[in-house]
Design an enzyme around this catalytic site. Sequence first.
Site, PDB file in Angstrom:
ATOM      1  N   ASN A  28      60.191   0.814  51.083  1.00 35.79           N
ATOM      2  CA  ASN A  28      61.286   1.030  52.021  1.00 35.79           C
ATOM      3  C   ASN A  28      61.251   2.422  52.599  1.00 35.79           C
ATOM      4  O   ASN A  28      61.519   2.620  53.785  1.00 35.79           O
ATOM      5  CB  ASN A  28      62.626   0.803  51.319  1.00 35.79           C
ATOM      6  CG  ASN A  28      62.917  -0.673  51.184  1.00 35.79           C
ATOM      7  OD1 ASN A  28      62.418  -1.475  51.962  1.00 35.79           O
ATOM      8  ND2 ASN A  28      63.705  -1.029  50.189  1.00 35.79           N
ATOM      9  N   GLU A  60      27.937   3.112  44.048  1.00 35.74           N
ATOM     10  CA  GLU A  60      27.395   4.299  43.413  1.00 35.74           C
ATOM     11  C   GLU A  60      26.395   4.999  44.320  1.00 35.74           C
ATOM     12  O   GLU A  60      26.390   6.221  44.429  1.00 35.74           O
ATOM     13  CB  GLU A  60      26.744   3.883  42.092  1.00 35.74           C
ATOM     14  CG  GLU A  60      26.261   5.060  41.276  1.00 35.74           C
ATOM     15  CD  GLU A  60      25.321   4.622  40.169  1.00 35.74           C
ATOM     16  OE1 GLU A  60      24.785   3.492  40.238  1.00 35.74           O
ATOM     17  OE2 GLU A  60      25.114   5.402  39.252  1.00 35.74           O
ATOM     18  N   HIS A 114      29.502   4.937  38.006  1.00 35.23           N
ATOM     19  CA  HIS A 114      28.300   4.814  37.203  1.00 35.23           C
ATOM     20  C   HIS A 114      28.597   4.137  35.863  1.00 35.23           C
ATOM     21  O   HIS A 114      27.892   3.229  35.427  1.00 35.23           O
ATOM     22  CB  HIS A 114      27.715   6.204  36.977  1.00 35.23           C
ATOM     23  CG  HIS A 114      26.414   6.179  36.252  1.00 35.23           C
ATOM     24  ND1 HIS A 114      25.241   5.825  36.858  1.00 35.23           N
ATOM     25  CD2 HIS A 114      26.115   6.432  34.952  1.00 35.23           C
ATOM     26  CE1 HIS A 114      24.261   5.870  35.978  1.00 35.23           C
ATOM     27  NE2 HIS A 114      24.766   6.235  34.806  1.00 35.23           N
TER      28      HIS A 114
END
Lengths: 167, 682
Positions: B414, B72, B50
């Site tokens: 990794n 929103e 918002h």
Amino acid sequence: MDQEKNLVGAAEEQLVVFQLGNETYGIEISAVHEIIRMQSITKVPRTPSFVEGVINLRGRIVPVIDLHKRFELPLEEETPHSRIIVVEVKGVTVGMIVDSVSEVLRIPQNKIEPPPPAITGGIETEYLRGVGKWKEELIILLDLEKVLDKSEYKILEQHSQELAATK
Amino acid sequence: MSKDFDIDQYLGIFLDEAEEQLQILDESLVLLEQERDNKNLLNQIFRAAHTLKGSSASMGFEKMAELTHVLESVLDDLRHGKLTVTTEIIDYLLNGLDALKVIKAEIISGESNGVEISSLINDLKKIKGKEDPPAFITETKKAVSAAESSPSELQIELDDVEMHVASAAKANGYNVWHTKVNLAPDCLMKGARAYIVFNNLKDKGEVIKTIPPIDEIEEERFEDSFEFVIVTKLSKDVLNSIIKSISDIAAVQIEAVQIGFIAEGISEGERVEGDGRISSDKVHGQAKVAQTVRVDVQRLENLMNLAGELVIDRTRLADVNGSLKTTLGADKTIETLEEVTVHLGRIVGELQEEIMKARMFPIDQVFNRFPRMVRDLAQKAGKEINFIVEGRETELDRTVIEEIGDPLIHLLRNAIDHGIEGPQERMRAGKPAIGTIKLRAFHQENQIVITVQDDGKGMDPAAIKVKAIDKGIITSDIASRLSERETLNLIFAPGFSTATVVSDVSGRGVGMDIVRNHIEKINGLVDIDSAWGKGTKFTIKLPLTLAINRSLLVYLGKQVFAFPLANVLEIINVDVGQIQQVQQRDVILVRGEVLPLFKLSDILPYPDDGIQRDKPPVVVVGISEKRLGFIVDELMGEQEIVIKSLGEFIGQVPGLAGATIMGDGEVALILDVRGLAGQAGV
């Protein structure tokens, strides 16, 4: 600004005038930070030969170059008159060793002429901004941006490193 | 719109804020996937979206506003239980978030990469499963006009002090007006507008309360409207016309404050949603935050430099004090000087420490982007991973923070790709199906320690040896003599790791040499600990700051050079007679190990004092697994130094890291051990 200059007559340039060998040179005063006496200079390895090293300028590390070497002029002995002119060009601060600093001059712009080809013993015209006539003397105006140009400097640096490598 | 204000000035603030909100969205969306019923979290996400919608719209970034608006509305449905949180929805929301980041990058660079948001918006609308939501712009306009045509009851809550002021003013014949100002939705400099409002009222009366608080208004942390209570002689109509005369004001609503009336405060932003509880949460939440000031990084750098100067002068002063004491002996003045010197020294030390702290950031700045990354990578690899982060609040120097992100990404990547096994494989090994990766940061003495630990398959030393021999990094002869630790360290060797190699060996290594280079560049160390079948742990140790360095000072002739102490393993005196030649290089045996020897004066190159010593001092430095010795003229001692650059004109010099100024004002050169090794051809 221009108006102001017109009031005092022709436009003027304010120059710091110094000696290098037998010649008189000038640089615009606005670029000059300060003028200091010679002091101990710390050599820095792997830099072009005209870079004398660095100094401590009130806590700042400032590189110093020897203008004789820069312009491949005959070397001069350091004397009590030798000075380091600290200039700032495009945000880069550099000290330049000269034989002596004589005066600060106001020179009318109409007394400044473009550099004639090959006027002086050694300095290439590309580093010059022009030649000023003051009384009986010729003042060679340096183009500081060119003198301190990094790209040019880089080439020199590479060159000197290659030289060092071949040794 | 006034042209007096420079939009760029607000752009910076907007971007900072947007970054903050995007970060909140990023973190909480990932968290939401795990805690699907967490209403508070949903509210937090909604608020971030918002806020972003509001600020992007007011800055005129339509694309961002449009996209956040759709996000929103999906979030709103989630929040009100009209939709339930699914992985699919989270994915869509994350995609939307990624697009927002790209749009933000576009705003920064000023060039459009042509991000296509319409398909994204369609996707989002589809999951909403509804008709198109009303376009954002019209909605705001509607809201504004609604406020204008049918003003709702304005209510405000005054605290005791404010109430006291208000009732006293009223008793003295002043009016107490509760005023709500709605700015035009396209108003660009809301903060500035609000300021003009307050400025124009400055000599007309006294503003005793604002919603949101005045500092938030100044920082533009409000939506399209703000409220204030003013004590004034002005009538309602006059007040109204004064405010209305300012441009970009859409509506003004003024009501008398009911003294003694206590009600829920309405607040900024949430009016459209009509959810008073959220906004009060928000106000409450912010009250707890420590007061801060945004400071230009450059200013902190300058302060740090100045403090560095003081440190140098402190040393010089102590030198002077020392020599005066020797020449003049015990004297009252000298005693005072000594006292002052010591005191000054302590204060300068504290000053430096405080400034250093001001430059510190919590490492969360780096950590906060990892949960999302781990989630995405794990999903791609078809693995389930529980990612634990500890010590987010650990503080690090800004310079270190900037450098540490990339190596950590490598290590985490990794761990996910090669460390943690697939669920089936884990079950077969008798481990829980969900793997765990733990990222931890903490202080230890004068260092920061960061660990990345996984409970994956670990590394097989035997397999590493085979690969290293295969790659020509070591000979099988050497391999047979390596300890387990030394073997593990082979993965850092350049050329060891390529993506294809790693998966068939024991599992690790996209550019492990790069990881180590990065860490060593900032004077850090990295260490591995791994148990085959059980997991792997990387430990990174970092200095608190890069600006100050403990160094070993040595002489070449009269010139002082500084070796960063982090690189120095030991100092030995070498008997010249013991130096041997191996492949035209000087080496010496130290405790049975071959140590390559170099003259520092040859490597730099730099003139030495020319004295032939029988037992010259040798500084032994370690770079990665290599050790090498540098012969110097003399040792000077250990000292804290402030690192300064050699300046733009000289630039990078191989073998030098910079310069520093010594107690006597002379310049010392700081060595870059890695660069020296390069110059030495090691």
